[in-house]
Motif scaffolding. Structure first.
Motif, mmCIF file in Angstrom:
data_model
loop_
_atom_site.group_PDB
_atom_site.id
_atom_site.type_symbol
_atom_site.label_atom_id
_atom_site.label_comp_id
_atom_site.label_asym_id
_atom_site.label_seq_id
_atom_site.Cartn_x
_atom_site.Cartn_y
_atom_site.Cartn_z
ATOM 1 N N ASP A 138 -3.878 7.279 -1.409
ATOM 2 C CA ASP A 138 -2.698 6.552 -2.338
ATOM 3 C C ASP A 138 -2.335 7.221 -3.451
ATOM 4 N N GLU A 139 -1.468 6.338 -4.221
ATOM 5 C CA GLU A 139 -1.089 6.979 -5.465
ATOM 6 C C GLU A 139 -2.046 7.451 -6.629
ATOM 7 N N LEU B 52 -7.394 7.282 2.224
ATOM 8 C CA LEU B 52 -7.149 6.083 2.792
ATOM 9 C C LEU B 52 -7.833 6.327 4.323
ATOM 10 N N GLN C 24 0.959 -1.257 -0.145
ATOM 11 C CA GLN C 24 0.006 -0.122 -0.051
ATOM 12 C C GLN C 24 1.027 1.154 -0.023
ATOM 13 N N HIS C 25 0.681 2.159 -1.045
ATOM 14 C CA HIS C 25 1.308 3.351 -0.915
ATOM 15 C C HIS C 25 0.425 4.244 -0.063
ATOM 16 N N CYS C 26 1.138 5.334 0.616
ATOM 17 C CA CYS C 26 0.247 6.054 1.419
ATOM 18 C C CYS C 26 1.010 7.456 1.485
#
Length: 158
Positions: free
Chosen positions: A120-121, A126, A107-109
């Motif tokens: 996210d991206e 989120l 998960q990108h945050c």
């Protein structure tokens, strides 16, 4: 050109692709990163480049071992940028190695400091932070220079 700690290597107008491994030179040594996505979004801005910058350093621009290009070896949190680091020559693509299993964060945050919320991206909100947390902002080569310099203990360029 603005003054930076990053040295100019080889300017390129060639489009970057996911999996591109790039080198940069700072403080006399090479560092490395990888393009993860080229379609990241920050609010209305699309086509942002999501990159990882790794801790590995070298005296040569040789592609590091794949083990060095894993998310547990990040020097800074994931960053979204534009194509200027490449077109100005601060980042030079040295190989293309699409990411394999375990080579991307699950998960990108990114934190929007203005809103106090996480995204996210792809611009989806989120429920809370997922480490490592980056900035929900488009970084320039100058702010990348500052982040990398800080992480390596090199004084920022005024």
């Amino acid at each position: 050109m603005a003054e930076t700690n990053l040295s100019v290597l080889k300017p390129s107008r060639k489009a970057v692709k996911p999996g591109d491994v790039f080198a940069f030179r700072l403080d006399g040594r090479y560092g490395f990163g990888r393009v993860i996505r080229t379609d990241a979004e920050i609010g209305p801005m699309t086509g942002c480049v999501l990159v990882y910058v790794y801790r590995v350093r070298s005296d040569t621009m040789d592609v590091p071992d794949r083990a060095e290009l894993s998310p547990d070896r990040l020097l800074i949190s994931p960053v979204m940028t534009n194509k200027l680091p490449w077109s100005r020559g601060y980042f030079e693509v040295i190989a293309n190695q699409p990411t394999g299993p375990g080579e991307e964060l699950a998960q990108h945050c990114f934190l929007s400091a203005a809103r106090g919320t996480y995204f996210d991206e792809s611009g989806h909100q989120l429920p809370g932070p997922v480490e490592p947390v980056g900035d929900y902002a488009l970084h320039s080569f100058r702010t990348l220079d500052d982040q990398i310099s800080d992480a390596l203990g090199v004084a920022r360029v005024p």
